[in-house]
Design a protein around this motif. Structure first.
Motif, PDB file in Angstrom:
ATOM      1  N   ILE A   1       0.614  -0.984  -0.136  1.00  0.00           N
ATOM      2  CA  ILE A   1       0.042  -0.009  -0.089  1.00  0.00           C
ATOM      3  C   ILE A   1       0.746   0.973   0.022  1.00  0.00           C
ATOM      4  N   PHE A   2       1.635   1.139   0.717  1.00  0.00           N
ATOM      5  CA  PHE A   2       2.855   2.164   1.259  1.00  0.00           C
ATOM      6  C   PHE A   2       3.605   2.825  -0.361  1.00  0.00           C
ATOM      7  N   LYS A   3       4.012   2.079  -1.128  1.00  0.00           N
ATOM      8  CA  LYS A   3       4.408   1.693  -2.611  1.00  0.00           C
ATOM      9  C   LYS A   3       3.284   2.074  -3.302  1.00  0.00           C
ATOM     10  N   SER A   4       2.034   1.777  -3.475  1.00  0.00           N
ATOM     11  CA  SER A   4       1.256   2.702  -4.346  1.00  0.00           C
ATOM     12  C   SER A   4       1.264   3.992  -4.089  1.00  0.00           C
ATOM     13  N   LEU A   5       0.764   4.195  -2.960  1.00  0.00           N
ATOM     14  CA  LEU A   5       0.748   5.988  -3.017  1.00  0.00           C
ATOM     15  C   LEU A   5       2.418   7.233  -3.354  1.00  0.00           C
ATOM     16  N   PRO A   6       0.972   8.221  -3.834  1.00  0.00           N
ATOM     17  CA  PRO A   6       2.110   9.314  -4.420  1.00  0.00           C
ATOM     18  C   PRO A   6       3.286   9.690  -3.722  1.00  0.00           C
ATOM     19  N   LYS A   7       4.236  10.018  -4.587  1.00  0.00           N
ATOM     20  CA  LYS A   7       5.574  10.068  -3.982  1.00  0.00           C
ATOM     21  C   LYS A   7       4.959  11.639  -2.552  1.00  0.00           C
ATOM     22  N   ASN A   8       5.078  12.519  -3.038  1.00  0.00           N
ATOM     23  CA  ASN A   8       4.582  13.392  -1.977  1.00  0.00           C
ATOM     24  C   ASN A   8       3.632  12.458  -0.246  1.00  0.00           C
ATOM     25  N   ILE A   9       3.071  12.513  -0.655  1.00  0.00           N
ATOM     26  CA  ILE A   9       2.272  11.244   0.386  1.00  0.00           C
ATOM     27  C   ILE A   9       3.191  10.029   1.019  1.00  0.00           C
ATOM     28  N   ARG A  10       4.336  10.240   0.719  1.00  0.00           N
ATOM     29  CA  ARG A  10       4.929   8.996   0.871  1.00  0.00           C
ATOM     30  C   ARG A  10       5.783   9.446   1.526  1.00  0.00           C
ATOM     31  N   GLU A  11       6.446  10.657   1.175  1.00  0.00           N
ATOM     32  CA  GLU A  11       8.018  11.699   2.381  1.00  0.00           C
ATOM     33  C   GLU A  11       7.401  12.121   3.237  1.00  0.00           C
ATOM     34  N   SER A  12       5.998  12.372   2.819  1.00  0.00           N
ATOM     35  CA  SER A  12       5.051  13.438   4.082  1.00  0.00           C
ATOM     36  C   SER A  12       4.968  12.090   5.573  1.00  0.00           C
ATOM     37  N   ILE A  13       5.351  10.285   5.083  1.00  0.00           N
ATOM     38  CA  ILE A  13       5.032   9.897   6.169  1.00  0.00           C
ATOM     39  C   ILE A  13       6.237   9.223   6.437  1.00  0.00           C
ATOM     40  N   LEU A  14       7.052   9.689   5.790  1.00  0.00           N
ATOM     41  CA  LEU A  14       8.656   9.127   6.073  1.00  0.00           C
ATOM     42  C   LEU A  14       8.787  10.314   6.895  1.00  0.00           C
ATOM     43  N   GLU A  15       8.603  10.886   7.288  1.00  0.00           N
ATOM     44  CA  GLU A  15       9.500  12.410   8.368  1.00  0.00           C
ATOM     45  C   GLU A  15       8.487  11.980   9.464  1.00  0.00           C
ATOM     46  N   ILE A  16       6.914  11.235   9.250  1.00  0.00           N
ATOM     47  CA  ILE A  16       6.972  11.510  10.460  1.00  0.00           C
ATOM     48  C   ILE A  16       7.251  10.802  11.830  1.00  0.00           C
ATOM     49  N   ILE A  17       7.937  11.514  12.857  1.00  0.00           N
ATOM     50  CA  ILE A  17       8.389  10.559  14.133  1.00  0.00           C
ATOM     51  C   ILE A  17       7.814   9.800  14.938  1.00  0.00           C
TER      52      ILE A  17
END
Length: 119
Positions: A103-119
């Motif tokens: 599911i993560f890989k299917s998300l748009p790049k900007n959303i994936r990047e914002s999720i990765l920024e979550i601490i």
């Protein structure tokens, strides 16, 4: 084990718990896309629906009696795992990881990047 599985799903970056179908099942999502459904049973057994690569899904179904085609889901891409003690918790966690990653890989790049920024 059920609480461990729910907790494990919710520990994933960006994961949220939802009840879009009423009080059951528990739906765990990332960015509004479902990666796990948890159907609570009347006893210690319960079912867990997880997304899966179709080839891996077939292999898991052949290896484990408790892994079946997805209940009320696209049977090519989803498995239903009956949590009855017949599988190791670590194997179930690996299947959760796989579902989340698909599911993560299917998300748009900007959303994936914002999720990765979550601490």
């Amino acid at each position: 084990m059920k609480n461990n599985i729910i907790d494990y799903c919710l520990e994933k970056k960006g994961a949220t718990k939802d009840y879009p179908f009423g009080p059951a099942p528990i739906v765990v999502k990332i960015a509004g896309k479902m990666f796990a459904l948890i159907f609570e049973g009347k006893d210690d057994n319960f079912r867990l629906n997880l997304k899966c690569d179709p080839i891996i899904a077939e292999n898991l179904r052949e290896q484990h009696k408790s892994v079946q085609p997805g209940y009320h889901m696209n049977k090519k891409h989803w498995n239903t795992i009956t949590i009855d003690g017949s599988m190791l918790e670590s194997d179930i966690f690996a299947m959760i990881d796989h579902s989340y990653e698909l599911i993560f890989k299917s998300l748009p790049k900007n959303i994936r990047e914002s999720i990765l920024e979550i601490i």
